[in-house]
Motif scaffolding. Structure first.
Motif, PDB file in Angstrom:
ATOM      1  N   ALA A 174      -1.133  -9.653 -11.605  1.00 51.06           N
ATOM      2  CA  ALA A 174      -0.198  -8.962 -10.719  1.00 51.06           C
ATOM      3  C   ALA A 174      -0.669  -7.531 -10.487  1.00 51.06           C
ATOM      4  N   PHE A 175      -0.486  -7.079  -9.253  1.00 55.99           N
ATOM      5  CA  PHE A 175      -0.794  -5.710  -8.866  1.00 55.99           C
ATOM      6  C   PHE A 175       0.459  -5.101  -8.248  1.00 55.99           C
ATOM      7  N   GLY A 176       0.824  -3.886  -8.678  1.00 53.65           N
ATOM      8  CA  GLY A 176       1.972  -3.205  -8.095  1.00 53.65           C
ATOM      9  C   GLY A 176       2.036  -1.765  -8.549  1.00 53.65           C
ATOM     10  N   SER A 177       2.670  -0.915  -7.754  1.00 56.65           N
ATOM     11  CA  SER A 177       2.859   0.492  -8.092  1.00 56.65           C
ATOM     12  C   SER A 177       3.726   1.149  -7.034  1.00 56.65           C
ATOM     13  N   PRO A 178       4.073   2.421  -7.243  1.00 54.83           N
ATOM     14  CA  PRO A 178       4.864   3.128  -6.229  1.00 54.83           C
ATOM     15  C   PRO A 178       4.137   3.296  -4.893  1.00 54.83           C
ATOM     16  N   ASP A 179       2.799   3.248  -4.895  1.00 55.34           N
ATOM     17  CA  ASP A 179       2.021   3.433  -3.670  1.00 55.34           C
ATOM     18  C   ASP A 179       1.370   2.106  -3.282  1.00 55.34           C
ATOM     19  N   SER A 180       2.007   1.394  -2.369  1.00 57.98           N
ATOM     20  CA  SER A 180       1.540   0.064  -1.973  1.00 57.98           C
ATOM     21  C   SER A 180       0.125   0.091  -1.407  1.00 57.98           C
ATOM     22  N   ALA A 181      -0.189   1.072  -0.575  1.00 52.79           N
ATOM     23  CA  ALA A 181      -1.510   1.131   0.059  1.00 52.79           C
ATOM     24  C   ALA A 181      -2.619   1.293  -0.982  1.00 52.79           C
ATOM     25  N   LYS A 182      -2.405   2.150  -1.969  1.00 54.30           N
ATOM     26  CA  LYS A 182      -3.423   2.355  -3.007  1.00 54.30           C
ATOM     27  C   LYS A 182      -3.518   1.112  -3.909  1.00 54.30           C
ATOM     28  N   THR A 183      -2.399   0.466  -4.133  1.00 54.83           N
ATOM     29  CA  THR A 183      -2.417  -0.769  -4.919  1.00 54.83           C
ATOM     30  C   THR A 183      -3.180  -1.851  -4.166  1.00 54.83           C
ATOM     31  N   ALA A 184      -2.976  -1.920  -2.857  1.00 57.11           N
ATOM     32  CA  ALA A 184      -3.717  -2.880  -2.033  1.00 57.11           C
ATOM     33  C   ALA A 184      -5.206  -2.563  -2.078  1.00 57.11           C
TER      34      ALA A 184
END
Length: 164
Positions: A105-115
Motif C-alpha cells: 500500500a502507498f499513501g500519504s497527505p500528498d497524493s501526487a508525491k505518493t503517486a
C-alpha cells in the motif's frame, strides 16, 4: 445435592458456548465501525491512523505480510530526505519481488508525491512478477490512472481508495 451438582455441571458445559457467542457479538460490533475519513490536515498521527484503517479494511484475501509506504507531509523539514530514503527502500523491495498473498500500500497527505513514489518504485519491476499481490493506492482520483498504469504490468491486483 444431586440437583445442585447437575446445575453446576450444566453451567460448566454451557460456559464455552456463551463465551463463543459473546466473541461473535464483539466481532460484529467491530465490523460495523465507521471508516475513518482522510484528515484535512497534515497531522502525521491522524494520517497513520487513517491509512491503517484503510489497509485493515482491505485485508481480505491477504495471507502474508503487508508493506505500507507512507510519506510525511510535504511541509515537513525532512520531506526530501524521507522521500529519497523511502524511494530507495521501495525500489529495492519491489525489484526484489513481493510474494503472492502479500499486500502493498502507498499513501500519504500528498497524493501526487505518493503517486510519484509508486510509479518510480515499479519502474524496474519485470512484468507479471507480482501475481497474487494486492496493491492499494490511497490518494486522489487525479493520480489513480497514472499509478494503475505503472503497477498493473507487474500483475498486481490493483485497488484504488480515494482519500476523502
Amino acid at each position: 445435592m444431586k440437583t445442585s451438582s447437575r446445575l453446576l455441571l450444566i453451567a460448566c458445559l454451557a460456559l464455552p458456548f456463551v463465551a463463543a457467542c459473546q466473541k461473535e457479538e464483539k466481532k460484529e460490533v467491530a465490523a460495523e465501525t465507521a471508516a475513518l475519513s482522510a484528515p484535512k490536515t497534515s497531522d502525521e498521527n491522524a494520517w497513520n491512523a487513517y491509512l491503517t484503517d484503510v489497509v485493515k479494511r482491505n485485508l481480505d484475501g491477504v495471507s502474508g505480510s503487508t508493506y505500507v509506504y507512507v510519506l510525511p507531509a510535504p511541509d515537513s523539514p525532512t520531506f526530501q530526505r524521507d522521500y529519497d530514503l523511502m524511494l530507495e527502500k521501495s525500489q529495492a523491495d519491489m525489484s526484489r519481488g513481493i510474494l503472492e498473498g502479500n499486500l502493498v500500500a502507498f499513501g500519504s497527505p500528498d497524493s501526487a508525491k505518493t503517486a510519484d513514489l509508486a510509479v518510480a518504485s515499479f519502474s524496474k519491476v519485470d512484468p507479471a512478477t507480482m501475481k497474487g499481490v494486492k496493491f492499494i493506492f490511497i490518494g486522489a482520483t487525479a493520480d489513480n490512472e497514472r499509478v494503475k498504469a505503472a503497477v498493473t504490468p507487474a500483475g498486481v491486483n490493483y485497488i484504488f481508495v480515494e482519500a476523502k
